[in-house]
Design a protein around this motif. Structure first.
Motif, PDB file in Angstrom:
ATOM      1  N   MET A 233       0.843  -1.171   0.000  1.00 39.71           N
ATOM      2  CA  MET A 233       0.000   0.000   0.000  1.00 39.71           C
ATOM      3  C   MET A 233       0.894   1.242   0.000  1.00 39.71           C
ATOM      4  N   TYR A 234       0.576   2.188  -0.857  1.00 37.61           N
ATOM      5  CA  TYR A 234       1.304   3.452  -0.866  1.00 37.61           C
ATOM      6  C   TYR A 234       0.349   4.578  -1.199  1.00 37.61           C
ATOM      7  N   ALA A 235       0.780   5.796  -0.924  1.00 37.58           N
ATOM      8  CA  ALA A 235      -0.048   6.977  -1.181  1.00 37.58           C
ATOM      9  C   ALA A 235       0.830   8.081  -1.744  1.00 37.58           C
ATOM     10  N   ILE A 236       0.210   8.951  -2.505  1.00 35.56           N
ATOM     11  CA  ILE A 236       0.863  10.161  -2.996  1.00 35.56           C
ATOM     12  C   ILE A 236       0.121  11.334  -2.366  1.00 35.56           C
ATOM     13  N   PHE A 237       0.861  12.151  -1.611  1.00 38.26           N
ATOM     14  CA  PHE A 237       0.218  13.281  -0.952  1.00 38.26           C
ATOM     15  C   PHE A 237       1.017  14.552  -1.205  1.00 38.26           C
ATOM     16  N   GLU A 238       0.402  15.670  -0.857  1.00 35.71           N
ATOM     17  CA  GLU A 238       0.997  16.978  -1.097  1.00 35.71           C
ATOM     18  C   GLU A 238       1.355  17.629   0.237  1.00 35.71           C
ATOM     19  N   SER A 239       2.574  18.178   0.287  1.00 35.74           N
ATOM     20  CA  SER A 239       3.009  18.903   1.475  1.00 35.74           C
ATOM     21  C   SER A 239       4.037  19.945   1.055  1.00 35.74           C
ATOM     22  N   GLY A 240       3.839  21.159   1.456  1.00 29.82           N
ATOM     23  CA  GLY A 240       4.789  22.223   1.140  1.00 29.82           C
ATOM     24  C   GLY A 240       4.878  22.522  -0.341  1.00 29.82           C
ATOM     25  N   GLY A 241       3.802  22.286  -1.093  1.00 32.09           N
ATOM     26  CA  GLY A 241       3.802  22.553  -2.527  1.00 32.09           C
ATOM     27  C   GLY A 241       4.475  21.472  -3.344  1.00 32.09           C
ATOM     28  N   LYS A 242       4.864  20.366  -2.705  1.00 32.56           N
ATOM     29  CA  LYS A 242       5.501  19.258  -3.414  1.00 32.56           C
ATOM     30  C   LYS A 242       4.686  17.983  -3.197  1.00 32.56           C
ATOM     31  N   GLN A 243       4.851  17.026  -4.102  1.00 33.06           N
ATOM     32  CA  GLN A 243       4.156  15.752  -3.994  1.00 33.06           C
ATOM     33  C   GLN A 243       5.148  14.670  -3.585  1.00 33.06           C
ATOM     34  N   HIS A 244       4.712  13.791  -2.681  1.00 29.74           N
ATOM     35  CA  HIS A 244       5.572  12.745  -2.151  1.00 29.74           C
ATOM     36  C   HIS A 244       4.863  11.402  -2.232  1.00 29.74           C
ATOM     37  N   LYS A 245       5.593  10.355  -2.639  1.00 29.67           N
ATOM     38  CA  LYS A 245       5.079   8.989  -2.649  1.00 29.67           C
ATOM     39  C   LYS A 245       5.616   8.298  -1.399  1.00 29.67           C
ATOM     40  N   VAL A 246       4.720   7.772  -0.553  1.00 29.43           N
ATOM     41  CA  VAL A 246       5.131   7.205   0.725  1.00 29.43           C
ATOM     42  C   VAL A 246       4.516   5.835   0.968  1.00 29.43           C
ATOM     43  N   ASN A 247       5.238   5.019   1.738  1.00 27.87           N
ATOM     44  CA  ASN A 247       4.769   3.742   2.247  1.00 27.87           C
ATOM     45  C   ASN A 247       4.717   3.830   3.762  1.00 27.87           C
ATOM     46  N   LYS A 248       4.012   2.894   4.384  1.00 24.48           N
ATOM     47  CA  LYS A 248       3.950   2.847   5.839  1.00 24.48           C
ATOM     48  C   LYS A 248       5.330   2.519   6.394  1.00 24.48           C
ATOM     49  N   GLY A 249       5.774   3.260   7.421  1.00 23.05           N
ATOM     50  CA  GLY A 249       7.063   3.036   8.054  1.00 23.05           C
ATOM     51  C   GLY A 249       8.217   3.797   7.424  1.00 23.05           C
ATOM     52  N   GLN A 250       7.980   4.479   6.326  1.00 23.17           N
ATOM     53  CA  GLN A 250       9.031   5.201   5.612  1.00 23.17           C
ATOM     54  C   GLN A 250       9.339   6.534   6.305  1.00 23.17           C
ATOM     55  N   ILE A 251      10.588   6.970   6.232  1.00 20.12           N
ATOM     56  CA  ILE A 251      10.994   8.278   6.760  1.00 20.12           C
ATOM     57  C   ILE A 251      11.264   9.187   5.568  1.00 20.12           C
ATOM     58  N   ILE A 252      10.592  10.335   5.531  1.00 18.02           N
ATOM     59  CA  ILE A 252      10.761  11.267   4.413  1.00 18.02           C
ATOM     60  C   ILE A 252      11.124  12.652   4.944  1.00 18.02           C
ATOM     61  N   ARG A 253      11.630  13.480   4.059  1.00 11.97           N
ATOM     62  CA  ARG A 253      12.071  14.826   4.378  1.00 11.97           C
ATOM     63  C   ARG A 253      11.105  15.817   3.735  1.00 11.97           C
ATOM     64  N   LEU A 254      10.444  16.642   4.560  1.00 10.21           N
ATOM     65  CA  LEU A 254       9.475  17.633   4.101  1.00 10.21           C
ATOM     66  C   LEU A 254       9.992  19.035   4.370  1.00 10.21           C
ATOM     67  N   GLU A 255       9.306  20.009   3.807  1.00 11.55           N
ATOM     68  CA  GLU A 255       9.593  21.399   4.149  1.00 11.55           C
ATOM     69  C   GLU A 255       9.338  21.590   5.641  1.00 11.55           C
ATOM     70  N   LYS A 256       9.933  22.607   6.235  1.00 11.72           N
ATOM     71  CA  LYS A 256       9.855  22.851   7.674  1.00 11.72           C
ATOM     72  C   LYS A 256       8.416  22.914   8.159  1.00 11.72           C
ATOM     73  N   ILE A 257       8.117  22.132   9.205  1.00 13.51           N
ATOM     74  CA  ILE A 257       6.816  22.140   9.868  1.00 13.51           C
ATOM     75  C   ILE A 257       7.057  22.659  11.280  1.00 13.51           C
ATOM     76  N   ASN A 258       6.374  23.724  11.668  1.00  6.17           N
ATOM     77  CA  ASN A 258       6.632  24.365  12.955  1.00  6.17           C
ATOM     78  C   ASN A 258       5.878  23.696  14.095  1.00  6.17           C
ATOM     79  N   LEU A 259       6.248  22.446  14.403  1.00  4.18           N
ATOM     80  CA  LEU A 259       5.695  21.714  15.542  1.00  4.18           C
ATOM     81  C   LEU A 259       6.847  21.028  16.261  1.00  4.18           C
ATOM     82  N   LYS A 260       6.607  20.610  17.501  1.00  2.00           N
ATOM     83  CA  LYS A 260       7.667  20.001  18.300  1.00  2.00           C
ATOM     84  C   LYS A 260       7.962  18.574  17.855  1.00  2.00           C
ATOM     85  N   ILE A 261       9.174  18.124  18.172  1.00  2.00           N
ATOM     86  CA  ILE A 261       9.598  16.758  17.857  1.00  2.00           C
ATOM     87  C   ILE A 261       8.759  15.783  18.686  1.00  2.00           C
ATOM     88  N   GLY A 262       8.323  14.697  18.041  1.00  2.00           N
ATOM     89  CA  GLY A 262       7.489  13.701  18.703  1.00  2.00           C
ATOM     90  C   GLY A 262       6.000  13.922  18.499  1.00  2.00           C
TER      91      GLY A 262
END
Length: 102
Positions: A1-30
């Motif tokens: 199973m995978y999904a394509i979603f939009e974040s920061g004006g870019k599109q990303h293809k992701v799977n469950k458990g994957q680690i990806i790099r997005l534009e800065k999100i102003n929230l705390k770690i965790g």
């Protein structure tokens, strides 16, 4: 199973458990966040397309770290005009782990 979603004006293809790099999100770690801007979802043989986004679908992500990319140098130069300009830039990013695609 995978999904394509939009974040920061870019599109990303992701799977469950994957680690990806997005534009800065102003929230705390965790912090766990969710994205409802899913453009396409593939689940075994079923494919869901959004118009523009899929309804009742979301991605759960956990913020792992905030950091900056390596410095890039922007150099402008015009010959015979005595014009030189040197500038550096480091872009912020956020690493997130995909917990679940619902």
């Amino acid at each position: 199973m995978y999904a394509i979603f939009e974040s920061g004006g870019k599109q990303h293809k992701v799977n469950k458990g994957q680690i990806i790099r997005l534009e800065k999100i102003n929230l705390k770690i965790g912090k766990i966040i969710e994205s409802k801007k899913i453009l396409m979802l593939v689940n075994n043989k079923k494919i869901y397309f959004g118009n523009p986004f899929c309804l009742n679908k979301k991605i759960l992500m956990e913020i792992i770290k905030h950091d900056r990319y390596k410095k890039i140098i922007i150099y402008k130069f015009k010959r015979r005009k005595h014009f030189k300009k040197k500038q550096g830039h480091r872009q912020w990013f956020t690493d997130v782990k995909i917990l679940d695609i619902i």
